[in-house]
Design a protein around this motif. Structure first.
Motif, PDB file in Angstrom:
ATOM      1  N   HIS A 104       0.745  -1.173   0.118  1.00 37.32           N
ATOM      2  CA  HIS A 104      -0.079   0.107   0.090  1.00 37.32           C
ATOM      3  C   HIS A 104       0.790   1.221   0.167  1.00 37.32           C
ATOM      4  O   HIS A 104       1.889   1.515   0.751  1.00 37.32           O
ATOM      5  CB  HIS A 104      -1.062   0.081   1.167  1.00 37.32           C
ATOM      6  N   GLU A 122       0.714   5.543  -0.412  1.00 37.39           N
ATOM      7  CA  GLU A 122      -0.251   6.874  -0.350  1.00 37.39           C
ATOM      8  C   GLU A 122       0.528   8.248  -1.021  1.00 37.39           C
ATOM      9  O   GLU A 122       1.646   8.113  -0.494  1.00 37.39           O
ATOM     10  CB  GLU A 122      -0.646   7.212   1.140  1.00 37.39           C
ATOM     11  N   GLY A 161      -3.558  -1.458  -8.354  1.00 33.95           N
ATOM     12  CA  GLY A 161      -4.872  -0.757  -8.502  1.00 33.95           C
ATOM     13  C   GLY A 161      -4.587   0.473  -8.047  1.00 33.95           C
ATOM     14  O   GLY A 161      -3.939   0.735  -7.116  1.00 33.95           O
ATOM     15  N   HIS A 166      -6.837   4.196  -6.448  1.00 33.49           N
ATOM     16  CA  HIS A 166      -8.110   4.854  -5.888  1.00 33.49           C
ATOM     17  C   HIS A 166      -7.601   6.369  -5.993  1.00 33.49           C
ATOM     18  O   HIS A 166      -6.774   6.922  -4.922  1.00 33.49           O
ATOM     19  CB  HIS A 166      -8.577   4.222  -4.635  1.00 33.49           C
ATOM     20  N   THR A 204      -8.513  10.702  -5.646  1.00 34.26           N
ATOM     21  CA  THR A 204      -9.419  11.586  -5.287  1.00 34.26           C
ATOM     22  C   THR A 204      -8.863  12.819  -5.729  1.00 34.26           C
ATOM     23  O   THR A 204      -8.029  13.388  -5.137  1.00 34.26           O
ATOM     24  CB  THR A 204      -9.540  11.607  -3.547  1.00 34.26           C
ATOM     25  N   LYS A 219      -7.156   9.870 -14.137  1.00 39.12           N
ATOM     26  CA  LYS A 219      -7.335   8.497 -14.528  1.00 39.12           C
ATOM     27  C   LYS A 219      -5.964   7.738 -14.449  1.00 39.12           C
ATOM     28  O   LYS A 219      -4.886   8.432 -14.724  1.00 39.12           O
ATOM     29  CB  LYS A 219      -7.763   8.618 -15.801  1.00 39.12           C
ATOM     30  N   TYR A 220      -6.134   6.541 -13.904  1.00 34.96           N
ATOM     31  CA  TYR A 220      -4.766   5.823 -13.925  1.00 34.96           C
ATOM     32  C   TYR A 220      -4.735   5.040 -15.255  1.00 34.96           C
ATOM     33  O   TYR A 220      -5.605   4.297 -15.796  1.00 34.96           O
ATOM     34  CB  TYR A 220      -4.741   4.664 -12.784  1.00 34.96           C
ATOM     35  N   ALA A 231      -3.940   9.835  -3.839  1.00 33.79           N
ATOM     36  CA  ALA A 231      -3.974   8.537  -4.682  1.00 33.79           C
ATOM     37  C   ALA A 231      -3.662   7.351  -3.616  1.00 33.79           C
ATOM     38  O   ALA A 231      -2.494   7.606  -2.887  1.00 33.79           O
ATOM     39  CB  ALA A 231      -3.177   8.478  -5.826  1.00 33.79           C
ATOM     40  N   GLU A 232      -4.448   6.372  -3.413  1.00 30.59           N
ATOM     41  CA  GLU A 232      -4.243   5.090  -2.902  1.00 30.59           C
ATOM     42  C   GLU A 232      -3.861   4.087  -3.768  1.00 30.59           C
ATOM     43  O   GLU A 232      -4.460   3.694  -4.532  1.00 30.59           O
ATOM     44  CB  GLU A 232      -5.264   4.929  -1.981  1.00 30.59           C
ATOM     45  N   GLU A 245      -2.461   0.435  -4.804  1.00 37.10           N
ATOM     46  CA  GLU A 245      -2.095  -1.061  -4.178  1.00 37.10           C
ATOM     47  C   GLU A 245      -1.165  -1.535  -5.027  1.00 37.10           C
ATOM     48  O   GLU A 245      -1.218  -1.599  -6.510  1.00 37.10           O
ATOM     49  CB  GLU A 245      -3.802  -1.591  -4.511  1.00 37.10           C
TER      50      GLU A 245
END
Length: 452
Positions: free
Chosen positions: A308, A310, A340, A342, A344, A351-352, A376-377, A379
């Motif tokens: 993970h 951040e 992946g 996520h 905000t 967009k990734y 962005a988080e 994974e």
């Protein structure tokens, strides 16, 4: 000088062959096809020496444009000639492709006969060439037209013909700049420079003389300060509108169009010229001092666990609030083992893109003195310890930006633009002038943490 000019397609077939010297024979033409076009290894150098013959080539799409010689020539001159040849062909029939070359081979042979004489470059100005090499039908020229062509080709002012008339005299000037930056994660500027161009479109009658002045530091230091507070306030308002600094800019190097009178520039730093008709590039310049950076990128990365990550990216606009940037795009690289993301963000769209291994953040409009952020988080796929250590040791790509802002980042400002035409009955006040400043991103990068 140049012994021959050849145009090949991607198969190595000779589309155009124009030989200027007898030392260049048919085996010389075939040697380039065998050793360069059909070579198994990739061709890295634009200059190739084969059997005492030097080949200078440039490529446009699937077309090879080659100049061959057996003399020790100036390589920069040959490449300048090849670049100019491509510009001439594009001005006549658009994109240089195999189909366009085959369809206009007669025109190309005519142009090659004019631009080179026994291997020496002669006339490469498209305005002059189009006066007597046309794509229209053949027509008989009058004696007056023949005299005009002869005086334009052999005269002192070859870039402009006489007798040009416009119902409305207009002059457009664009200051186009490319901003390049490399910044450290702590906000320290490692390298920065601005490459600029002054592009003009002139629609003027007769043979006018133009004078163009800018806030060059050498000129500004010589001139006295405003004599009154009122003059100083007017100058402050003009600088606020342009967004540039009050002092003059220090130009590191510059080059001019052939129409500029260099003797006047060397004596009093004024740019005086008789403009060509239509669009042309008046000058190029480069500066490295006192650059007004439009954006500041602040990256923050924290690894909460092995799988993970951040990320937080803050973008600040440093220009004035009255200015609005457009086409802003931020490319944020991600680790290679990203599974992946996520995202905000309160402004713009993000967009990734797995194909680019990066997060793309787009903002259509970005006002001055504002701040936006993206979180962005990320994974990550679990990897073995050895692979994870290798990934940690790999250098992380910097965060890059694309943008377009309507002001000069170098601080260049047009101080005056005057037109003089003594023969015709119009003055400087009768000419409509338009000035525009546009700065775009070149290689605008900010380093984040050295490793993932």
């Amino acid at each position: 000088m140049i012994g021959g000019v050849f145009i090949y397609n991607h198969k190595g077939e000779v589309l155009i062959s124009r030989i200027y010297r007898d030392v260049i024979t048919r085996p010389v033409v075939d040697a380039f096809r065998v050793h360069v076009i059909h070579a198994r290894s990739a061709v890295r150098s634009p200059v190739t020496n084969i059997a005492r013959t030097s080949y200078f080539h440039t490529k446009r799409g699937n077309i090879w444009i080659v100049a061959a010689t057996r003399q020790n020539v100036n390589a920069a001159l040959v490449f300048e000639f090849l670049t100019k040849t491509v510009e001439i062909l594009e001005s006549y029939f658009g994109r240089v492709t195999e189909e366009s070359v085959k369809s206009n081979f007669v025109l190309i042979y005519e142009l090659l006969d004019e631009v080179l004489d026994y291997g020496y470059p002669q006339k490469t100005d498209t305005g002059i060439l189009k006066t007597y090499i046309t794509q229209a039908g053949i027509r008989t020229q009058t004696t007056e037209e023949q005299k005009q062509i002869t005086s334009q080709v052999t005269g002192q002012i070859g870039w402009r013909r006489e007798g040009i008339k416009y119902r409305r005299n207009e002059l457009f000037l664009d200051v186009l700049e490319s901003v390049n930056l490399l910044m450290s994660p702590q906000g320290q500027v490692l390298s920065a420079h601005v490459s600029g161009r002054v592009v003009m479109k002139s629609y003027l009658s007769g043979m006018p003389e133009c004078k163009f002045g800018m806030n060059d530091k050498i000129i500004m230091d010589k001139q006295a300060k405003p004599s009154s507070t009122e003059a100083a306030n007017i100058e402050d308002q003009q600088f606020k509108k342009t967004g540039a600094g009050k002092t003059g800019i220090a130009i590191d190097d510059c080059n001019f169009h052939q129409c500029v009178k260099l003797s006047k520039f060397e004596t009093d730093r004024s740019i005086s010229f008789i403009p060509p008709d239509g669009e042309y590039e008046l000058m190029r310049y480069r500066t490295t001092k006192d650059i007004s950076l439009p954006f500041r990128v602040i990256p923050l990365v924290r690894e909460s666990s092995r799988t993970h990550l951040e990320m937080k990216v803050v973008v600040k606009s440093l220009f004035q609030s009255t200015i609005v940037a457009q086409k802003v795009e931020v490319h944020i690289p991600t680790p290679p083992n990203t599974s992946g993301v996520h995202l905000t963000c309160l402004k713009g769209k993000s967009k990734y893109k797995s194909s680019e291994n990066a997060i793309v953040w787009r903002l259509r409009h970005f006002g001055g003195q504002k701040e936006v952020q993206l979180t962005a988080e990320v994974e990550l796929l679990p990897t073995e310890k050895q692979q994870q250590q290798q990934q940690r040791q790999t250098q992380r790509p910097p965060i890059s930006m694309l943008f377009e802002v309507p002001y000069s980042c170098s601080g260049l400002r047009v101080r005056y633009l005057k037109v003089f035409e003594p023969k015709l009955n119009y003055s400087d006040h009768d000419v409509t002038k338009w000035v525009r400043y546009i700065s775009k991103s070149g290689l605008y990068e900010t380093r984040s943490q050295s490793t993932f």
